[in-house]
Structure formats: C-alpha cells, structure tokens
Design an enzyme around this catalytic site. Structure first.
Site, mmCIF file in Angstrom:
data_model
loop_
_atom_site.group_PDB
_atom_site.id
_atom_site.type_symbol
_atom_site.label_atom_id
_atom_site.label_comp_id
_atom_site.label_asym_id
_atom_site.label_seq_id
_atom_site.Cartn_x
_atom_site.Cartn_y
_atom_site.Cartn_z
ATOM 1 N N HIS A 90 0.823 -1.218 0.000
ATOM 2 C CA HIS A 90 0.000 0.000 0.000
ATOM 3 C C HIS A 90 0.854 1.265 0.000
ATOM 4 C CE1 HIS A 90 -3.541 -2.462 0.785
ATOM 5 N NE2 HIS A 90 -2.920 -3.000 1.813
ATOM 6 N N HIS A 117 5.964 6.446 6.876
ATOM 7 C CA HIS A 117 5.489 6.045 5.557
ATOM 8 C C HIS A 117 5.069 7.298 4.805
ATOM 9 C CE1 HIS A 117 1.920 5.980 8.205
ATOM 10 N NE2 HIS A 117 1.307 6.522 7.153
ATOM 11 N N HIS A 119 2.597 9.072 1.494
ATOM 12 C CA HIS A 119 1.457 9.012 0.579
ATOM 13 C C HIS A 119 1.747 9.929 -0.596
ATOM 14 C CE1 HIS A 119 -1.047 7.043 3.717
ATOM 15 N NE2 HIS A 119 -0.310 7.788 4.533
ATOM 16 N N HIS A 142 4.284 10.659 7.067
ATOM 17 C CA HIS A 142 3.840 10.498 8.442
ATOM 18 C C HIS A 142 4.915 9.775 9.247
ATOM 19 C CE1 HIS A 142 -0.569 10.462 6.802
ATOM 20 N NE2 HIS A 142 -0.065 11.693 6.895
ATOM 21 N N THR A 225 -5.012 6.582 9.129
ATOM 22 C CA THR A 225 -5.668 6.843 7.845
ATOM 23 C C THR A 225 -5.790 5.596 6.969
ATOM 24 O OG1 THR A 225 -3.604 7.478 6.733
ATOM 25 C CG2 THR A 225 -4.833 9.223 7.867
ATOM 26 N N THR A 226 -5.486 4.441 7.548
ATOM 27 C CA THR A 226 -5.694 3.158 6.873
ATOM 28 C C THR A 226 -6.358 2.217 7.870
ATOM 29 O OG1 THR A 226 -3.493 2.355 7.521
ATOM 30 C CG2 THR A 226 -3.686 3.408 5.360
#
Length: 306
Positions: A90, A117, A119, A142, A225-226
C-alpha cells in the site's frame, strides 16, 4: 433451483467483498471484487466509519490558536541508523528505532518512533492526505510514534491518545533535494510488494525541514488513515514543507501494488470533522514575541524617562 443458485452466487459475492483486502480508490475497478476502496473500509474495520476520522481538510480561518502548543523536543532525530525499508503493498514503510523520541508540543508524555510512511499521487499530481483550505499537496509523510509505555502500535491504538503522528507536506521544487537520494535510490530494491531492503546511514533530520522551522503546526485528534482506522491519534501537521523535484516525486510511482500496477494515488479522501476543533501553534511564538516586544518598549521608556 434457479433462485437457490442466484442466492448462492449473491452470498458468495457478499462474502468476497466483506472479506476483501482494503485498497485505495485508484485500485478499484468494476471487475475487482477482492478490493474494497475507502468508501467500503467500514465493512472491513468498523472504526473506519467513526466520527473522528483522518485525514481532514484544515480550514485556516476556523483555527484556534493554542498557546500550549509549544515547540517539540526531538530526541535521536540526528542519530544515524540502519532501518528496514519495505513495500507494504500500500505504501513504503521505514521502520525506526525506539531511541527516536518526541515530547513537548502539549503531548501528555514522551512518545517513541515506530515507523514512517509516505502518501503520494501520480507523476507529481496531488497526493497528500490532508488538505489545507482545500489544497492538496504532491506528497505527505507520516512519522508514527507511540507512548513510551507501549510495546507496539497494536497496543497503543487502544489508548485514545496512544499514538502521535507528525505529518509533513511536500511541495515541488525546481531542484533536487539531495538529502532524499538514499531513500529514492533504494526504491528500485522494493518495487514489488513484500520486497525489503536496508536503508543505511540515514537520520530523520535528513527527511524533514530544519527543526528551527518546525514551531508552527496544526493540531487535532483523529485516527489512523488506513484500516483499522483506530481513533487514537494526536495529529501534528507542520506548515513548513519538504521540497522535492518533480523527478524525485515521480520516482515513488516505480513501486507497484500487489496487482502489478504502479503504486499511485495512495491517499484516503478527507473525512468529516463532525464538530472537532482544530488548533494552531503559531500563537505560542506570537505571544512570546509580543511579551518581549512590550518588555523592550517598557525598558526603553523607563530608560528614557530616567
């Protein structure tokens, strides 16, 4: 017999969808029943339908200045480490040593780092999760921390303030950010999901703006957020951005999802605030500056009168 067959097929389809793996909207297709996009995450993990979800759109005119939001103290951010870098299917994830810690910033206690991680969008297009006055940025990083007392993220999310995430928005620059070269060069080693490599000789200060520029940030209570979208996160989103060139930003699309397609648009859409108040730290510096200015004027006035 026909009705029985139809009911069986319907039940099978429901089972496939409800037991599906989560994915981003960019992966959803009409023929892909094994992938549940953001609108269906609540079926995989009920907290994703909660009322304190992240990310959100930050409306600057509705912010309240919170004088308690003092500058952070960053421990271990300048220490070199070797970290495991992996393609999670992801995103990319860099595991961090627990010696990296933060406090201050009106946090309840010391928090230790777990991982970071990122995005991103597609070929430099918007890809941040949080937006500011409706503006979406190319990327967002993040850095995830948990309270020092916990041993894992899974433990920390049981605490409503068990997780502290520092968020950094990215902007496109005309020149490359050489400090990001070790990370970007390592991407070719983790193009496939579950690929793992070691990122050597790096330190977190390489990847964030100068600490002197990190006194201004937005603060609110939200969630991961996941999935499982646990509502256990104290969010701090900095106004000072990370600068990368268009080529550097586009390099992240070299990673692939589990279906072999380029990893792109890896962000959750913004979620409703549902009455939550958002805060801004700049008032702390402003109040201090005002007090110093007033003190200086008073001293000058007294000196002139004497």
């Amino acid at each position: 017999m026909l009705l029985t067959s139809v009911l069986f097929l319907f039940a099978s389809a429901v089972k496939i969808v409800s037991g599906a793996d989560w994915c981003y909207q960019s992966q959803v297709t009409c023929s892909n029943l094994t992938c549940s996009g953001p609108d269906l995450w609540g079926g995989i993990s009920p907290p994703c339908d909660g009322r304190s979800q992240s990310p959100v759109n930050i409306v600057t005119r509705r912010l309240l200045i919170d004088e308690r939001l003092s500058p952070f103290q960053f421990t271990g951010y300048q220490e070199t480490f070797h970290g495991r870098l992996l393609n999670s299917g992801h995103s990319l994830q860099l595991d961090l040593p627990s010696s990296i810690q933060i406090n201050g910033g009106n946090l309840a206690t010391t928090y230790k780092a777990v991982q970071l991680h990122i995005h991103w969008g597609k070929d430099g297009s918007p890809g941040s999760e949080h937006t500011v006055d409706g503006e979406q940025f190319p990327m967002e990083m993040h850095i995830v921390h948990i309270k020092e007392e916990y041993d894992s993220l899974s433990q920390a999310v049981r605490d409503p303030s068990g997780v502290a995430v520092l968020g950094f928005l990215f902007e496109e620059s005309s020149s490359a950010n050489k400090k990001f070269d070790p990370l970007i060069n390592a991407l070719k080693s983790i193009t496939q999901p579950t690929n793992i490599t070691t990122l050597e000789g790096v330190f977190l200060d390489m990847l964030i703006p100068a600490q002197k520029n990190l006194t201004k940030y937005f603060r609110y209570d939200g969630s991961l957020t996941t999935p499982d979208c646990a509502e256990a996160v104290v969010w701090s989103l900095f106004t000072s951005t990370v600068q990368l060139s268009r080529e550097q930003i586009a390099a992240f699309n070299e990673l692939q999802f589990s279906d072999g397609k380029p990893m792109a648009k890896t962000y959750r859409p913004v979620q409703p605030l549902n009455g939550r108040q958002m805060y801004y730290s700049a008032g702390h510096a402003a109040v201090v500056s005002t007090v110093l200015l007033i003190s200086s004027v008073l001293v000058s006035t007294v000196g002139a009168l004497s």
